[in-house]
Design a protein around this motif. Structure first.
Motif, PDB file in Angstrom:
ATOM      1  N   HIS A   1       7.239   8.249   2.767  1.00 40.98           N
ATOM      2  CA  HIS A   1       6.308   7.370   2.350  1.00 40.98           C
ATOM      3  C   HIS A   1       4.983   7.686   2.698  1.00 40.98           C
ATOM      4  N   SER A   2       4.844   8.126   4.142  1.00 39.19           N
ATOM      5  CA  SER A   2       3.361   8.211   4.286  1.00 39.19           C
ATOM      6  C   SER A   2       2.966   9.799   3.630  1.00 39.19           C
ATOM      7  N   LEU A   3       3.769  10.402   3.702  1.00 45.51           N
ATOM      8  CA  LEU A   3       3.320  11.870   2.731  1.00 45.51           C
ATOM      9  C   LEU A   3       3.003  11.619   1.395  1.00 45.51           C
ATOM     10  N   LEU A   4       3.657  10.621   0.707  1.00 45.75           N
ATOM     11  CA  LEU A   4       3.251  10.123  -0.442  1.00 45.75           C
ATOM     12  C   LEU A   4       1.891   9.742  -0.545  1.00 45.75           C
ATOM     13  N   GLN A   5       1.727   8.940   0.155  1.00 44.31           N
ATOM     14  CA  GLN A   5       0.344   8.193   0.260  1.00 44.31           C
ATOM     15  C   GLN A   5      -0.782   9.131   0.491  1.00 44.31           C
ATOM     16  N   VAL A   6      -0.722   9.908   1.454  1.00 44.26           N
ATOM     17  CA  VAL A   6      -1.521  11.049   1.775  1.00 44.26           C
ATOM     18  C   VAL A   6      -1.970  11.849   0.508  1.00 44.26           C
ATOM     19  N   LEU A   7      -0.896  12.117  -0.143  1.00 45.63           N
ATOM     20  CA  LEU A   7      -1.014  13.194  -1.248  1.00 45.63           C
ATOM     21  C   LEU A   7      -1.842  12.435  -2.203  1.00 45.63           C
ATOM     22  N   MET A   8      -1.418  11.190  -2.150  1.00 46.37           N
ATOM     23  CA  MET A   8      -2.248  10.192  -3.576  1.00 46.37           C
ATOM     24  C   MET A   8      -3.739  10.184  -3.161  1.00 46.37           C
ATOM     25  N   VAL A   9      -3.880   9.892  -1.908  1.00 43.43           N
ATOM     26  CA  VAL A   9      -5.423   9.793  -1.390  1.00 43.43           C
ATOM     27  C   VAL A   9      -6.067  11.067  -1.583  1.00 43.43           C
ATOM     28  N   LEU A  10      -5.455  12.308  -1.274  1.00 41.91           N
ATOM     29  CA  LEU A  10      -6.325  13.698  -1.271  1.00 41.91           C
ATOM     30  C   LEU A  10      -6.607  13.942  -2.808  1.00 41.91           C
ATOM     31  N   GLN A  11      -6.138  13.131  -3.706  1.00 40.12           N
ATOM     32  CA  GLN A  11      -6.469  13.379  -5.244  1.00 40.12           C
ATOM     33  C   GLN A  11      -7.987  12.641  -5.385  1.00 40.12           C
ATOM     34  N   LEU A  12      -8.279  11.642  -4.673  1.00 36.05           N
ATOM     35  CA  LEU A  12      -9.516  10.854  -4.757  1.00 36.05           C
ATOM     36  C   LEU A  12     -10.545  11.588  -4.377  1.00 36.05           C
ATOM     37  N   SER A  13     -11.640  11.220  -5.165  1.00 33.79           N
ATOM     38  CA  SER A  13     -13.024  11.679  -4.964  1.00 33.79           C
ATOM     39  C   SER A  13     -13.937  10.470  -4.266  1.00 33.79           C
ATOM     40  N   PHE A  14     -14.849  10.950  -3.406  1.00 31.77           N
ATOM     41  CA  PHE A  14     -15.507   9.992  -2.476  1.00 31.77           C
ATOM     42  C   PHE A  14     -17.097  10.353  -2.604  1.00 31.77           C
ATOM     43  N   CYS A  15     -17.815   9.404  -2.884  1.00 30.06           N
ATOM     44  CA  CYS A  15     -19.102   9.559  -3.240  1.00 30.06           C
ATOM     45  C   CYS A  15     -20.104   9.180  -1.738  1.00 30.06           C
ATOM     46  N   THR A  16     -21.232   8.264  -1.968  1.00 29.92           N
ATOM     47  CA  THR A  16     -22.025   8.147  -0.884  1.00 29.92           C
ATOM     48  C   THR A  16     -21.443   7.136   0.104  1.00 29.92           C
ATOM     49  N   ASP A  17     -20.831   6.227  -0.318  1.00 29.35           N
ATOM     50  CA  ASP A  17     -20.357   5.143   0.423  1.00 29.35           C
ATOM     51  C   ASP A  17     -19.336   5.329   1.103  1.00 29.35           C
ATOM     52  N   LEU A  18     -19.572   5.827   2.363  1.00 26.22           N
ATOM     53  CA  LEU A  18     -18.220   6.112   3.355  1.00 26.22           C
ATOM     54  C   LEU A  18     -18.165   5.230   4.596  1.00 26.22           C
ATOM     55  N   GLU A  19     -18.600   4.178   4.630  1.00 25.46           N
ATOM     56  CA  GLU A  19     -18.489   3.386   5.511  1.00 25.46           C
ATOM     57  C   GLU A  19     -17.054   2.430   5.351  1.00 25.46           C
ATOM     58  N   ILE A  20     -16.115   2.450   6.420  1.00 19.61           N
ATOM     59  CA  ILE A  20     -14.981   1.785   6.208  1.00 19.61           C
ATOM     60  C   ILE A  20     -15.172   0.741   7.280  1.00 19.61           C
ATOM     61  N   PRO A  21     -14.973  -0.665   6.844  1.00 16.35           N
ATOM     62  CA  PRO A  21     -15.303  -1.972   7.709  1.00 16.35           C
ATOM     63  C   PRO A  21     -13.998  -2.246   8.219  1.00 16.35           C
ATOM     64  N   HIS A  22     -13.543  -1.348   9.233  1.00 15.44           N
ATOM     65  CA  HIS A  22     -12.291  -1.495  10.164  1.00 15.44           C
ATOM     66  C   HIS A  22     -12.233  -0.702  11.348  1.00 15.44           C
ATOM     67  N   PHE A  23     -11.416  -0.608  12.388  1.00 17.05           N
ATOM     68  CA  PHE A  23     -11.476  -0.163  13.540  1.00 17.05           C
ATOM     69  C   PHE A  23     -10.505   1.421  13.417  1.00 17.05           C
ATOM     70  N   PHE A  24      -9.914   1.321  12.188  1.00 16.10           N
ATOM     71  CA  PHE A  24      -9.208   2.854  11.825  1.00 16.10           C
ATOM     72  C   PHE A  24      -8.972   3.015  10.424  1.00 16.10           C
ATOM     73  N   CYS A  25      -8.607   4.028  10.113  1.00 19.14           N
ATOM     74  CA  CYS A  25      -8.557   4.572   8.498  1.00 19.14           C
ATOM     75  C   CYS A  25      -7.546   3.726   8.089  1.00 19.14           C
ATOM     76  N   GLU A  26      -7.547   2.873   7.418  1.00 25.32           N
ATOM     77  CA  GLU A  26      -6.656   1.986   6.765  1.00 25.32           C
ATOM     78  C   GLU A  26      -6.410   2.479   5.308  1.00 25.32           C
ATOM     79  N   LEU A  27      -5.261   2.575   4.788  1.00 25.71           N
ATOM     80  CA  LEU A  27      -5.023   3.088   3.262  1.00 25.71           C
ATOM     81  C   LEU A  27      -5.754   2.259   2.292  1.00 25.71           C
ATOM     82  N   ASN A  28      -5.660   0.887   2.453  1.00 22.49           N
ATOM     83  CA  ASN A  28      -6.138   0.053   1.290  1.00 22.49           C
ATOM     84  C   ASN A  28      -7.879   0.226   1.344  1.00 22.49           C
ATOM     85  N   HIS A  29      -8.564   0.489   2.415  1.00 26.11           N
ATOM     86  CA  HIS A  29      -9.853   0.459   2.707  1.00 26.11           C
ATOM     87  C   HIS A  29     -10.345   1.919   1.989  1.00 26.11           C
TER      88      HIS A  29
END
Length: 322
Positions: free
Chosen positions: A155-183
């Motif tokens: 499950h974790s591998l699937l979610q990571v592979l899905m996130v790796l397909q995403l592109s990120f622009c200029t807004d790189l602020e995560i309003p959390h104390f760790f990197c949470e999938l939903n954010h």
């Protein structure tokens, strides 16, 4: 935004629980204390289970695995948070963020599966006591833990592979104390429809399925306890699963509370604060819940402490002797 800008992401910014500088020392001290209590408490349970032959049973085998997962769960997030506060930096590398997210999903999934396996163990112990040692043999216990690890890892591998397909622009602020999938998914500037579908389907299957198993196990347990004629027998049967039921309730109630609140409110910082309950507080409280209501575990912990005290006394005498 050009594609060249989308592929140059080197780091994210973890905003933490508060940006108020005056609160940082308080947050640092509080989380450091909770982390040390979590590691020490769960480590004591593991050591007591390994060292005491009276605890070499399926229930304590699963409990020691849960304690190990809880140590890993908190170690995946809190040390980085403490380091960021200490260095007054909010940065986490792209690779570090993806890795932290992967292990967070892995250990959260393991928590869910292990709690379900422990409910099954209590179901067999109370509803089929004469066949308990046959059903819950060492091979089956090991297989249940192995399957939990495999399913969580996939499950974790699937979610990571899905996130790796995403592109990120200029807004790189995560309003959390760790990197949470939903954010992370919500930060992407590319289409996230498939990610959200996979995320919610996986949540329903991997959280709803075990929850259904938990409810079924405890419905059978309650029926069996009601069928016991003596009050003492009912109390003894219930006491064997009361600690587990408390941990399950704490974990699921806090987890559901976080994700239901995130669905009705747009305040990400409030959601991050609420997530402290299941990601930090629950692993910290688990050792207390299990040890306070468990005479066997308290006795094992007492014997472990006595042995270590005697060893340290002998070593000290040897060092002081001429």
């Amino acid at each position: 935004m050009g594609p060249e800008n989308e592929t140059q992401i080197s780091e994210f910014l973890l905003l933490g629980l508060s940006e108020d500088p005056e609160l940082q020392p308080l947050i640092f001290g509080l989380f450091l204390s909770m982390y040390l209590v979590t590691v020490l408490g769960n480590l004591l349970i593991i050591l007591a289970t390994i060292s005491d032959s009276h605890l070499h049973t399926p229930m304590y085998f699963f409990l020691s695995n849960l304690s190990f997962v809880d140590i890993c769960f908190t170690s995946n997030t809190i040390p980085k948070m403490l380091m960021n506060i200490q260095t007054q930096s909010k940065a986490i590398t792209y690779a570090g963020c993806i890795t932290q997210m992967q292990f967070s999903i892995l250990f959260a999934g393991l928590d869910i599966f292990l709690l379900t396996v422990m409910a099954y163990d209590r179901f067999v112990a109370i509803c089929h006591p004469l066949h308990y040692m046959v059903i819950m043999n060492s091979q089956r216990c090991g297989l249940l833990v192995l399957v939990s690890w495999i399913m969580s890892a996939l499950h974790s591998l699937l979610q990571v592979l899905m996130v790796l397909q995403l592109s990120f622009c200029t807004d790189l602020e995560i309003p959390h104390f760790f990197c949470e999938l939903n954010h992370l998914v919500h930060l992407a500037c590319s289409d996230t429809f498939v990610n959200e579908v996979v995320m919610y389907v996986a949540a329903v299957l991997l959280a709803g399925g075990p929850l259904a198993g938990l409810l079924y196990s405890y419905s059978k347990i309650v029926s069996s306890i009601h069928a016991i004629s003596s009050a003492q027998g009912r109390y003894k049967a219930f006491s064997t699963c009361a600690s587990h039921l408390s941990v399950v309730s704490l974990f699921y109630c806090t987890s559901l509370g976080v994700y239901l609140s995130s669905a009705v409110t747009q305040n990400s910082r409030s959601t991050a604060t609420a997530s402290v309950m299941y990601s930090v507080v629950t692993p910290m409280l688990n050792p207390f819940i299990y040890s306070l209501r468990n005479k066997d575990l308290k006795s094992a912990l007492r014997r472990l402490c006595e042995r270590e005290y005697m060893k340290s006394s002998v070593v000290l005498r040897l060092k002081m002797s001429p």
